[in-house]
Design a protein around this motif. Sequence first.
Motif, PDB file in Angstrom:
ATOM      1  N   TYR A  29      13.805 -13.086   0.588  1.00 41.80           N
ATOM      2  CA  TYR A  29      14.371 -14.373   1.019  1.00 41.80           C
ATOM      3  C   TYR A  29      14.509 -14.401   2.540  1.00 41.80           C
ATOM      4  O   TYR A  29      14.295 -15.442   3.176  1.00 41.80           O
ATOM      5  N   ASP A  30      14.891 -13.267   3.116  1.00 42.40           N
ATOM      6  CA  ASP A  30      15.008 -13.175   4.572  1.00 42.40           C
ATOM      7  C   ASP A  30      13.656 -13.396   5.237  1.00 42.40           C
ATOM      8  O   ASP A  30      13.529 -14.169   6.203  1.00 42.40           O
ATOM      9  N   GLY A  50      12.645 -17.047   4.864  1.00 39.65           N
ATOM     10  CA  GLY A  50      13.440 -17.894   5.738  1.00 39.65           C
ATOM     11  C   GLY A  50      12.987 -17.815   7.182  1.00 39.65           C
ATOM     12  O   GLY A  50      12.940 -18.822   7.899  1.00 39.65           O
TER      13      GLY A  50
END
Length: 359
Positions: free
Chosen positions: A342-343, A346
């Motif tokens: 997810y990092d 993002g």
Amino acid sequence: MAERRAEFDEKRHVPGDIIAEFKRAGIYRASTPRRFGGDALPPADFLARIERISMIDGSAGWVASFGSALVYLAALPLETQAELYADGPDVVFAGGLFPVQPAAIVEGGYQVSGRWKFASGCMGADILGVGITAGEQQAGRPLTALLRPGQVEIVDNWDVIGLRGTGSHDLKVDGVVVPPEWTFVRGGQPTVDEPLYRYPTVPYASQVLAVVGLGVARAALDHVIRNGGRGGYTGAPKPADRATYRISVGRAEADLRSARAFFYEITHEVYETVLAGDPATANQASLLRLASAHLARTSFEVVRTAYQLSGIPAIADGSPMQRYLRDASVVPQHAFLQEGMYDGAGAVLMGVPPFPGYL
């Protein structure tokens, strides 16, 4: 296959006759180049097959998923690939790439020694890969060295809680010399010019694992839906008559279908891009990784919901919920599918550099 799930767990690998059945079904020619007699399936078609197998057994789906791994081998010289597929396109490849081991450069190639972990499906493989660094590769991406089963010792140590039947044992090699033409960089430039090999290879590797969790979650949720009409031990209302049960089932169904839709939507989009002759963008590759990590996480959450909805019967050893919960819990633990994805996603969405190795 369903009646043999306990056998897979007990043996801790998928037996050879099942691997042979997968070969007959085309699983292991799915990523073989068409020029060598393979099918080179569009990713969505292959992923749907793994999803269906995983609904029956997660371990079998995980082992079958490595039918996609021949996309890596498309980076080998064409002459090597011709030799690899000389006996036909149905080749089972398994690899234990980490921890990467140093290899000495000697006459004839790379002298390979060491021990590598997590070689899923190695018990039924026709060819095995291990990760090495040597020479100029010491400072760059590691090589994968290919070996025949007779050159490798399989260290039987796959003692785990979930996906027990994947046979993800260690590989051990002692001083085997591997010619340079039998090595490649994972995700390296392919020598085969077909659409499948223009699809992002490392994101695809995460997809084939995430879809195993999807199949397991679908089976678990179907189980609680079917059992909504059963009576309880205490004489309480049937599960289907309880609003809390119905709400949980409805939410889980929506969550799973939503994650699945995102997953297949971006798969089709990226493949259409490469079919048109354009390279996949960094954003598209990132979305493939995001969709995979999100699917793995959502699938596990759906299985946990299904387990809790199943009540006291779920704790029995004979309950299928035991296997669903164990297997689904393993999928998001894989390095390709952990929370850090997810990092990375993002960062790409916001135009800042993601962590090293993400793209």
